[in-house]
Write a protein that holds these residues in place. Sequence first.
Motif, PDB file in Angstrom:
ATOM      1  N   GLY A  67       8.432  -5.555   1.433  1.00 48.56           N
ATOM      2  CA  GLY A  67       7.443  -5.456   0.081  1.00 48.56           C
ATOM      3  C   GLY A  67       8.351  -6.302  -0.861  1.00 48.56           C
ATOM      4  N   LEU A 124       1.012  -1.233   0.285  1.00 41.03           N
ATOM      5  CA  LEU A 124      -0.098  -0.064  -0.135  1.00 41.03           C
ATOM      6  C   LEU A 124       0.843   1.354   0.166  1.00 41.03           C
ATOM      7  N   PHE A 133       3.231  14.788  -7.646  1.00 43.36           N
ATOM      8  CA  PHE A 133       2.530  14.261  -6.293  1.00 43.36           C
ATOM      9  C   PHE A 133       2.540  15.545  -5.189  1.00 43.36           C
ATOM     10  N   THR A 177      -0.654  -0.756  -4.846  1.00 47.88           N
ATOM     11  CA  THR A 177      -0.894   0.607  -5.073  1.00 47.88           C
ATOM     12  C   THR A 177       0.220   1.079  -4.763  1.00 47.88           C
ATOM     13  N   GLY A 178       0.627   2.121  -5.640  1.00 48.92           N
ATOM     14  CA  GLY A 178       1.651   3.036  -5.375  1.00 48.92           C
ATOM     15  C   GLY A 178       2.308   3.474  -6.787  1.00 48.92           C
ATOM     16  N   SER A 179       3.825   3.469  -6.781  1.00 44.10           N
ATOM     17  CA  SER A 179       4.129   4.510  -7.768  1.00 44.10           C
ATOM     18  C   SER A 179       4.776   3.450  -8.758  1.00 44.10           C
ATOM     19  N   THR A 227       7.920   1.320  -8.464  1.00 43.92           N
ATOM     20  CA  THR A 227       7.803   0.120  -7.714  1.00 43.92           C
ATOM     21  C   THR A 227       6.945  -0.692  -8.390  1.00 43.92           C
ATOM     22  N   GLU A 255       4.308  12.954 -12.911  1.00 43.76           N
ATOM     23  CA  GLU A 255       3.423  13.042 -11.748  1.00 43.76           C
ATOM     24  C   GLU A 255       4.079  13.549 -10.315  1.00 43.76           C
ATOM     25  N   TRP A 275       1.202   5.743   0.969  1.00 40.61           N
ATOM     26  CA  TRP A 275       0.803   6.318   2.339  1.00 40.61           C
ATOM     27  C   TRP A 275      -0.190   7.208   2.112  1.00 40.61           C
ATOM     28  N   GLU A 303       5.629   2.798   4.703  1.00 44.14           N
ATOM     29  CA  GLU A 303       6.722   2.891   5.975  1.00 44.14           C
ATOM     30  C   GLU A 303       5.966   3.967   6.741  1.00 44.14           C
ATOM     31  N   CYS A 315      -3.630   9.891  -6.435  1.00 44.28           N
ATOM     32  CA  CYS A 315      -3.230   9.457  -7.581  1.00 44.28           C
ATOM     33  C   CYS A 315      -4.262   9.946  -8.899  1.00 44.28           C
ATOM     34  N   GLY A 332       9.961  -0.979   2.009  1.00 41.09           N
ATOM     35  CA  GLY A 332       9.500  -1.512   0.701  1.00 41.09           C
ATOM     36  C   GLY A 332      10.611  -2.560   0.275  1.00 41.09           C
ATOM     37  N   PHE A 342     -12.642   0.868 -10.629  1.00 38.91           N
ATOM     38  CA  PHE A 342     -11.574   1.786 -10.307  1.00 38.91           C
ATOM     39  C   PHE A 342     -10.218   1.386 -10.984  1.00 38.91           C
ATOM     40  N   LYS A 357       1.022  -5.051   3.435  1.00 41.93           N
ATOM     41  CA  LYS A 357       2.270  -4.154   3.935  1.00 41.93           C
ATOM     42  C   LYS A 357       1.929  -2.700   3.906  1.00 41.93           C
ATOM     43  N   MET A 399      -1.308   2.437 -10.223  1.00 40.38           N
ATOM     44  CA  MET A 399      -0.248   3.419  -9.951  1.00 40.38           C
ATOM     45  C   MET A 399      -0.396   4.686 -10.436  1.00 40.38           C
ATOM     46  N   GLY A 400       0.416   5.587 -10.673  1.00 38.15           N
ATOM     47  CA  GLY A 400       0.305   7.055 -10.810  1.00 38.15           C
ATOM     48  C   GLY A 400      -0.560   7.467 -11.654  1.00 38.15           C
TER      49      GLY A 400
HETATM   50  P1  NAD Z   1       5.707   4.067  -3.599  1.00 44.63           P
HETATM   51  O1  NAD Z   1       5.466   3.018  -4.858  1.00 44.63           O
HETATM   52  O2  NAD Z   1       6.891   4.626  -3.178  1.00 44.63           O
HETATM   53  O3  NAD Z   1       5.401   3.006  -2.454  1.00 44.63           O
HETATM   54  C1  NAD Z   1       4.139   1.967  -2.384  1.00 44.63           C
HETATM   55  C2  NAD Z   1       4.369   0.895  -1.554  1.00 44.63           C
HETATM   56  O4  NAD Z   1       5.488   0.020  -2.159  1.00 44.63           O
HETATM   57  C3  NAD Z   1       5.045   1.001  -0.098  1.00 44.63           C
HETATM   58  O5  NAD Z   1       4.328   0.160   0.908  1.00 44.63           O
HETATM   59  C4  NAD Z   1       6.430   0.668  -0.215  1.00 44.63           C
HETATM   60  O6  NAD Z   1       7.157   0.372   0.979  1.00 44.63           O
HETATM   61  C5  NAD Z   1       6.335  -0.376  -1.231  1.00 44.63           C
HETATM   62  N1  NAD Z   1       7.756  -0.578  -1.956  1.00 44.63           N
HETATM   63  C6  NAD Z   1       8.636   0.177  -2.117  1.00 44.63           C
HETATM   64  N2  NAD Z   1       9.768  -0.583  -2.874  1.00 44.63           N
HETATM   65  C7  NAD Z   1       9.144  -1.959  -2.872  1.00 44.63           C
HETATM   66  C8  NAD Z   1       9.868  -2.929  -3.558  1.00 44.63           C
HETATM   67  N3  NAD Z   1      10.859  -2.925  -4.248  1.00 44.63           N
HETATM   68  N4  NAD Z   1       9.267  -3.923  -3.531  1.00 44.63           N
HETATM   69  C9  NAD Z   1       8.013  -4.050  -3.012  1.00 44.63           C
HETATM   70  N5  NAD Z   1       7.450  -3.065  -2.555  1.00 44.63           N
HETATM   71  C10 NAD Z   1       8.007  -1.971  -2.401  1.00 44.63           C
HETATM   72  O7  NAD Z   1       4.485   4.671  -3.609  1.00 44.63           O
HETATM   73  P2  NAD Z   1       4.066   5.804  -2.474  1.00 44.63           P
HETATM   74  O8  NAD Z   1       5.126   6.919  -2.604  1.00 44.63           O
HETATM   75  O9  NAD Z   1       3.746   5.267  -1.310  1.00 44.63           O
HETATM   76  O10 NAD Z   1       2.842   6.412  -3.081  1.00 44.63           O
HETATM   77  C11 NAD Z   1       2.494   7.133  -4.162  1.00 44.63           C
HETATM   78  C12 NAD Z   1       2.205   6.707  -5.298  1.00 44.63           C
HETATM   79  O11 NAD Z   1       1.084   5.973  -5.291  1.00 44.63           O
HETATM   80  C13 NAD Z   1       1.884   7.870  -6.258  1.00 44.63           C
HETATM   81  O12 NAD Z   1       2.459   7.158  -7.635  1.00 44.63           O
HETATM   82  C14 NAD Z   1       0.116   7.602  -6.750  1.00 44.63           C
HETATM   83  O13 NAD Z   1      -0.292   8.070  -7.902  1.00 44.63           O
HETATM   84  C15 NAD Z   1       0.078   6.205  -6.304  1.00 44.63           C
HETATM   85  N6  NAD Z   1      -1.226   5.792  -5.994  1.00 44.63           N
HETATM   86  C16 NAD Z   1      -2.023   5.035  -6.757  1.00 44.63           C
HETATM   87  C17 NAD Z   1      -3.611   4.923  -6.561  1.00 44.63           C
HETATM   88  C18 NAD Z   1      -4.317   4.233  -7.489  1.00 44.63           C
HETATM   89  O14 NAD Z   1      -5.176   3.651  -7.131  1.00 44.63           O
HETATM   90  N7  NAD Z   1      -3.998   3.986  -8.716  1.00 44.63           N
HETATM   91  C19 NAD Z   1      -3.899   5.288  -5.234  1.00 44.63           C
HETATM   92  C20 NAD Z   1      -3.100   5.879  -4.267  1.00 44.63           C
HETATM   93  C21 NAD Z   1      -1.650   6.175  -4.792  1.00 44.63           C
END
Ligand code: NAD
Length: 476
Positions: A204, A141, A380, A219-221, A224, A378, A143, A170, A279, A200, A444, A167, A244-245
Amino acid sequence: MTANEMLHVNEMLHVVNPATGEPITTLPAASADDVAKAAERARQVCDAGVWSRLHVRERGAVLLRLADLMERDAEILARLDSEDAGKPITECRTGDVPGAIESIRWFAEAADKVFGRLAPSGPDGLGLMSREPVGVVAAILPWNYPLAMTAWKAGPALAAGNCLLVKPAEATPRSALHLAALAAEAGLPDGVLTILPGYGREAGAALARDPLVGALSFTGSTATGRRILKAAAESNFKRVSLEMGGKSPQVLMADALCYGDELIDNMIEAAFLTMGQNCTAGSRVLVHHSIAEEVLERFTAAAKELVIGDPADPRTRMGPLINHAAFERVAGAVEAARAGGARIHTGGLPHGLPARGAYYPPTVITGAPEGSDVLTRELFGPVVTVETFISEDEAVRRANATEYGLAASVWTRDLDAALRLARVIEAGVVSVNAYSEGDITTPFGGWKQSGFGGVEKSTNAFDQWTREKTVWIRTR
Ligand code: NAD
């Protein structure tokens, strides 16, 4: 696994209030070994069938009790996310927490209403197709919506009968930990929902490689997401879904100002909700040239009005960014745009903001150089570019000029134009005359580099967490 069991060997996770820089708590971070043990335990719980073979309505009843307990603790949950992520408390109270409760409740109620299918086969056989739980599944997830993202994943994953490892990011582990405590209180069997706060690169990455995890929803960047997909390919080919983003456009046609303040309010929410760390943030305004001047003036004036301050104050609309690295990224991109000839209508380098915390003001930019980071990356953060267009084709071309495809909004009273645009804009969600991600009943998910592999919300979300099975019965 208790915190004490992890204490001796683990790195620590320091949760810090982004508004003050003060430590909130320190937790042992889950190691790769902890992840492997948690997956092993989840496998045993799955095999025992205490959850997966429980009648679907009994699973639903436990999750409904969880939703009730979340209502009871709504204020606690709102405060945890507000303190950990620096989100304005009003946003958490009115958006994140009610949305999370709705997700758990809706999937609890939906679980026994998803039917299998019967194949249109000949007289010799009967083909039954059903969706079965995957078994051990995981969620990683971000943050920015800590509780809401946990609930978007936990609702369908648990309702479908899986054992889920989560997970959290952080910076924001506490609301997921509280949710797990409430789940235990609601009667969720031990080992069905395990929260693994950790880094992560360690926890992660271990989840992404774990051979027992059958499905992983991330869900994240985008960066990642790419690593996770690679880890899945190099381990057990677990099913991966990526959210993602984005770099979402807000398209304002020539008649958009007929929506008056409603238009401006929605534009502000799209651009600056969660300080733009969202996002689906509408970070690119594309406006018909004939109304551009008035829109820019009203939008800029409204951005200047946003109350910036302590996230714990209910009047605050804008808190700090998550950390100083985010501040540097946002400030760097804005300054580069300015140096390249862009005009900053409001915002830019902060003056007179709270001394502590990575506060950055809502920022509105025109004339950004083609290809600059403010137009393409992006960021952010609370930064919006405004571009003009003359024809509908140009609006579409600009809207689609991004590697992302998460969301878009279109403003016009011309139904034909709205439908034309909604159909050709490359995004998973297009809202018309609103900034919206739809509601719990609508899927979504992103297109292009915003994601693939499954959607959140709606009954389609069950697809991420289940596998289709065919049972063929000979009838001759
Ligand atoms: P991030 O990718 O830095 O981290 C997301 C998660 O991935 C964290 O829990 C992190 O610890 C984990 N992670 C990091 N490195 C990893 C690895 N090597 N292997 C496995 N897990 C790892 O993203 P962030 O900064 O926490 O969140 C912001 C991003 O999330 C933005 O790009 C945003 O657009 C995206 N987001 C997308 C949605 C959606 O539904 N599309 C919703 C919310 C946020």
